[in-house]
Design a protein around this motif. Sequence first.
Motif, PDB file in Angstrom:
ATOM      1  N   CYS A 294       0.846  -1.203   0.000  1.00  9.58           N
ATOM      2  CA  CYS A 294       0.000   0.000   0.000  1.00  9.58           C
ATOM      3  C   CYS A 294       0.873   1.242   0.000  1.00  9.58           C
ATOM      4  CB  CYS A 294      -0.919  -0.012   1.222  1.00  9.58           C
ATOM      5  SG  CYS A 294      -1.886   1.516   1.415  1.00  9.58           S
ATOM      6  N   LYS A 295       1.929   1.248   0.827  1.00 10.91           N
ATOM      7  CA  LYS A 295       2.854   2.386   0.859  1.00 10.91           C
ATOM      8  C   LYS A 295       3.602   2.526  -0.471  1.00 10.91           C
ATOM      9  CE  LYS A 295       3.831   2.406   5.830  1.00 10.91           C
ATOM     10  NZ  LYS A 295       4.921   2.319   6.848  1.00 10.91           N
ATOM     11  N   ILE A 296       4.038   1.383  -1.020  1.00  6.30           N
ATOM     12  CA  ILE A 296       4.758   1.424  -2.291  1.00  6.30           C
ATOM     13  C   ILE A 296       3.848   1.955  -3.398  1.00  6.30           C
ATOM     14  CG2 ILE A 296       5.898   0.020  -4.054  1.00  6.30           C
ATOM     15  CD1 ILE A 296       6.838  -1.831  -1.801  1.00  6.30           C
ATOM     16  N   HIS A 297       2.602   1.469  -3.416  1.00  5.36           N
ATOM     17  CA  HIS A 297       1.651   1.908  -4.435  1.00  5.36           C
ATOM     18  C   HIS A 297       1.354   3.395  -4.298  1.00  5.36           C
ATOM     19  CE1 HIS A 297      -2.488   2.630  -5.962  1.00  5.36           C
ATOM     20  NE2 HIS A 297      -2.067   1.889  -6.961  1.00  5.36           N
ATOM     21  N   SER A 298       1.147   3.856  -3.082  1.00  8.99           N
ATOM     22  CA  SER A 298       0.890   5.278  -2.862  1.00  8.99           C
ATOM     23  C   SER A 298       2.093   6.122  -3.281  1.00  8.99           C
ATOM     24  CB  SER A 298       0.554   5.532  -1.391  1.00  8.99           C
ATOM     25  OG  SER A 298      -0.625   4.851  -1.004  1.00  8.99           O
ATOM     26  N   SER A 299       3.294   5.629  -2.987  1.00 13.99           N
ATOM     27  CA  SER A 299       4.514   6.353  -3.371  1.00 13.99           C
ATOM     28  C   SER A 299       4.636   6.438  -4.886  1.00 13.99           C
ATOM     29  CB  SER A 299       5.748   5.660  -2.783  1.00 13.99           C
ATOM     30  OG  SER A 299       5.699   5.618  -1.373  1.00 13.99           O
ATOM     31  N   LEU A 300       4.388   5.317  -5.566  1.00 11.99           N
ATOM     32  CA  LEU A 300       4.435   5.315  -7.028  1.00 11.99           C
ATOM     33  C   LEU A 300       3.369   6.231  -7.624  1.00 11.99           C
ATOM     34  CD1 LEU A 300       5.035   1.510  -7.697  1.00 11.99           C
ATOM     35  CD2 LEU A 300       6.625   3.362  -8.235  1.00 11.99           C
ATOM     36  N   ASP A 301       2.200   6.212  -7.022  1.00 14.57           N
ATOM     37  CA  ASP A 301       1.102   7.057  -7.482  1.00 14.57           C
ATOM     38  C   ASP A 301       1.501   8.528  -7.427  1.00 14.57           C
ATOM     39  OD1 ASP A 301      -1.307   8.193  -8.134  1.00 14.57           O
ATOM     40  OD2 ASP A 301      -2.488   6.992  -6.744  1.00 14.57           O
ATOM     41  N   VAL A 302       1.978   8.970  -6.255  1.00  9.30           N
ATOM     42  CA  VAL A 302       2.372  10.371  -6.089  1.00  9.30           C
ATOM     43  C   VAL A 302       3.539  10.709  -7.004  1.00  9.30           C
ATOM     44  CG1 VAL A 302       3.289  12.071  -4.470  1.00  9.30           C
ATOM     45  CG2 VAL A 302       1.521  10.464  -3.720  1.00  9.30           C
ATOM     46  N   MET A 303       4.542   9.830  -7.055  1.00 13.59           N
ATOM     47  CA  MET A 303       5.736  10.119  -7.844  1.00 13.59           C
ATOM     48  C   MET A 303       5.429  10.241  -9.331  1.00 13.59           C
ATOM     49  SD  MET A 303       9.250   7.938  -8.392  1.00 13.59           S
ATOM     50  CE  MET A 303       8.594   7.058  -9.812  1.00 13.59           C
TER      51      MET A 303
END
Length: 332
Positions: free
Chosen positions: A92-101
């Motif tokens: 979830c954190k990785i996905h959110s990070s990729l989303d924002v980035m």
Amino acid sequence: FLFFCNHPSCTTLRSPFSRIFLYSFFTIGIVSTVVGNFLVVLSIAYFKQLQSPTNSFVMSLAVADCFVGLVVMPYSMIRTVEGCWYFGSLFCKIHSSLDVMLCTASIFHLSCIAFDRFYAVCNPLIYSLKMSHSRVALLIAVCWAVPMLISFGPIMLDLHIASVDFPFPEDLCVFLVSRIYAVMASLVAFYLPMAIMLVAYWKIFKAAKRQARQISAMESQMAAGVGKDSSKKKRHRNTMRRERKAAKTLGIIMGVFLIFWMPFFTLNIVDPFIGYSTEVVVWDVFLWLGYINSSLNPFLYGFFNRSFRDHILLMYMLYSAIFDIFELNIKR
């Protein structure tokens, strides 16, 4: 969000028909995003005629948008349709990070394209000096580095939820942010690039109007003494046509950008100050509006360009001919 906090076990509330419809709709969006941006990348990489400073930004933009379709949108689709998160808290954190980035990188590239076009139109004599290969490479590196810094670092270290006291259920992936992070990240990721784009395109529009009038004045001098009245009317029509075309093109580019991203980033700032009371469905609608912008960018910055269309058509005909020859050999 408060609704989900009161329901520790998340279960989908959608009917089978609505789930099929949403999966079909989102899948079409994902496929169009990936295919459209991949065609832009392939065209620029394959044809040397398309390899210019501006198209370097367009290619990097297409890479960012293509990854949005490949690694962000599919998981967001499942989360939106099912109402649950099946992939664990770490992902979830990785996905959110990729989303924002990736979404921030996409927006940064749009501002760089506006900056590049500003120099090309308003300062053509120093354009090659200002937009050298090294400077273009540096700007592209910034377009990737800054989004990475404001996404992976704060999110993976939970700095984005500092002072946020809500419990986070295991089976949900809700991206809540503190007031400080919401304001700072939104300013860097959206409002600053938006300001750059607005200033650049306004100056481009004024320069385009000025150039259209100069061209019309030259045309009138060339046609002096021959059909004076009709020449004046024709000159006026040409000037108005050029100005309308410039206004329409720049209006579409800025309008699409603002329509699809302004709601999300406005809500992103407002929500922490109203106690995170925004309904989940509103978040989903605004988030997917932003994703749609990634699927439209190939058309705004690539396919609307005649050179792009011609080279993509040529590439399609080439690959079709190779496929037909290969198929014929198999049949033999």
